[in-house]
Design a protein around this motif. Structure first.
Motif, PDB file in Angstrom:
ATOM      1  N   ALA A 288       3.524  -3.227  -6.345  1.00  0.00           N
ATOM      2  CA  ALA A 288       3.023  -2.291  -5.338  1.00  0.00           C
ATOM      3  C   ALA A 288       4.180  -1.506  -4.718  1.00  0.00           C
ATOM      4  N   ARG A 289       5.295  -2.189  -4.473  1.00  0.00           N
ATOM      5  CA  ARG A 289       6.457  -1.536  -3.837  1.00  0.00           C
ATOM      6  C   ARG A 289       7.044  -0.445  -4.717  1.00  0.00           C
ATOM      7  N   LEU A 290       7.170  -0.710  -6.009  1.00  0.00           N
ATOM      8  CA  LEU A 290       7.738   0.304  -6.910  1.00  0.00           C
ATOM      9  C   LEU A 290       6.835   1.528  -6.961  1.00  0.00           C
ATOM     10  N   ASN A 291       5.526   1.292  -6.981  1.00  0.00           N
ATOM     11  CA  ASN A 291       4.546   2.381  -6.994  1.00  0.00           C
ATOM     12  C   ASN A 291       4.672   3.216  -5.709  1.00  0.00           C
ATOM     13  N   HIS A 292       4.803   2.527  -4.580  1.00  0.00           N
ATOM     14  CA  HIS A 292       4.950   3.173  -3.269  1.00  0.00           C
ATOM     15  C   HIS A 292       6.262   3.982  -3.202  1.00  0.00           C
ATOM     16  N   LEU A 293       7.343   3.399  -3.703  1.00  0.00           N
ATOM     17  CA  LEU A 293       8.634   4.091  -3.663  1.00  0.00           C
ATOM     18  C   LEU A 293       8.617   5.344  -4.541  1.00  0.00           C
ATOM     19  N   ARG A 294       8.087   5.169  -5.743  1.00  0.00           N
ATOM     20  CA  ARG A 294       8.118   6.270  -6.719  1.00  0.00           C
ATOM     21  C   ARG A 294       7.219   7.430  -6.307  1.00  0.00           C
ATOM     22  N   LEU A 295       6.028   7.114  -5.798  1.00  0.00           N
ATOM     23  CA  LEU A 295       5.057   8.183  -5.552  1.00  0.00           C
ATOM     24  C   LEU A 295       5.036   8.691  -4.114  1.00  0.00           C
ATOM     25  N   THR A 296       5.518   7.899  -3.177  1.00  0.00           N
ATOM     26  CA  THR A 296       5.400   8.297  -1.773  1.00  0.00           C
ATOM     27  C   THR A 296       6.754   8.401  -1.066  1.00  0.00           C
TER      28      THR A 296
ATOM     29  N   GLY B  62       0.832  -1.200   0.000  1.00  0.00           N
ATOM     30  CA  GLY B  62       0.000   0.000   0.000  1.00  0.00           C
ATOM     31  C   GLY B  62       0.868   1.252   0.000  1.00  0.00           C
ATOM     32  N   GLY B  63       0.318   2.338   0.513  1.00  0.00           N
ATOM     33  CA  GLY B  63       1.084   3.564   0.635  1.00  0.00           C
ATOM     34  C   GLY B  63       1.030   4.477  -0.579  1.00  0.00           C
ATOM     35  N   ALA B  64       0.300   4.068  -1.612  1.00  0.00           N
ATOM     36  CA  ALA B  64       0.059   4.904  -2.806  1.00  0.00           C
ATOM     37  C   ALA B  64      -1.207   4.327  -3.442  1.00  0.00           C
ATOM     38  N   ALA B  65      -1.859   5.124  -4.316  1.00  0.00           N
ATOM     39  CA  ALA B  65      -3.179   4.688  -4.796  1.00  0.00           C
ATOM     40  C   ALA B  65      -3.156   3.335  -5.511  1.00  0.00           C
ATOM     41  N   GLY B  66      -2.227   3.166  -6.454  1.00  0.00           N
ATOM     42  CA  GLY B  66      -2.163   1.903  -7.191  1.00  0.00           C
ATOM     43  C   GLY B  66      -1.778   0.752  -6.266  1.00  0.00           C
TER      44      GLY B  66
END
Ligand code: TYD
Length: 211
Positions: free
Chosen positions: A76-84, A44-48
């Motif tokens: 999910a982790r890459l999305n969380h790292l990149r956006l948050t 989690g931690g970002a919308a996607g």
């Protein structure tokens, strides 16, 4: 990382080890020291990433195999790292994440038997060399941890319903990770009073990151 970036702290451990409460209290401590803090979690931690969380944590335990769920966790982790995570660190904000990559190593690599080498390969081609400044692993007897989760009512319990051998392999995985990554990992006994564990966590953060 340059001097002005924030610190990245991850809390890890089995189900019922108390990470979420400990993360919240640790965030208060860091805030009280005058630093800005972002508390986040995985999956989690970002919308996607939050949408992927639902896919991973609900449904039958055998809905995904080890390889399938590892790829979902990493998306999910890459999305969380990149956006948050990375944008916050770049602004000098300290980030505490309730779970990060060591969870995939312990749960999928060891628990689900994908194998640590395979998880490491996926990690290397996706996350690369980026790593937490500090990882605190809360170590707890798996029966005790699962007993604590049974009182909770929620539908995101796919991993809690895995068999006890899965949880034993996962715990051993976390212990191995702590040993192999002593430059950033600390293994803490999570069987005691929450207040005692929090004091230990705060001391670790102070010694490793604030002095
Ligand atoms: P969550 O409800 O956040 O549980 P907890 O409070 O124990 O952290 O659910 C996260 C679940 O997902 C947890 O059982 C561990 C599992 N998980 C993995 O298997 N691999 C991973 O990479 C991550 C981040 C979590």
């Amino acid at each position: 990382m340059s001097k002005d970036t924030g610190k990245f702290i991850t809390l890890e451990g089995g189900d019922g080890s108390g990470k979420s409460t400990q993360s919240r209290e640790l965030a208060e401590f860091i805030k009280a020291s005058g630093r800005e803090v972002l508390l986040t979690r995985e999956p989690g931690g970002a919308a996607g990433a939050d949408e992927i969380r639902k896919l991973l944590l609900t449904g039958d335990p055998d809905r995904w195999d080890g390889a399938e769920e590892t790829l979902l966790f990493y998306t999910a982790r890459l999305n969380h790292l990149r956006l948050t995570v990375k944008p916050a660190l770049a602004k000098g904000i300290w980030v505490i994440s309730d779970r990060f990559a060591d969870s995939t190593m312990a749960y999928q690599g060891y628990g689900n038997r994908l194998g640590p080498e395979n998880v490491q390969k996926i990690h290397d081609v996706t996350v690369g060399s980026f790593e937490p400044d500090l990882t605190c692993i809360l170590d707890l007897d798996v029966y005790e941890g699962l007993k604590r989760t049974h009182g909770r009512s929620h539908d995101e319990d796919r991993f809690e319903r895995m068999d006890i051998e899965f949880h034993e392999r996962m715990r051993k995985g976390f212990q191995a990770i702590a040993k192999e990554n002593s430059h950033r990992c600390v293994l803490l006994d999570a069987s005691g009073e929450p207040g005692v564990i929090q004091r230990e966590l705060r001391r670790t953060v102070q010694d490793r990151l604030m002095s």
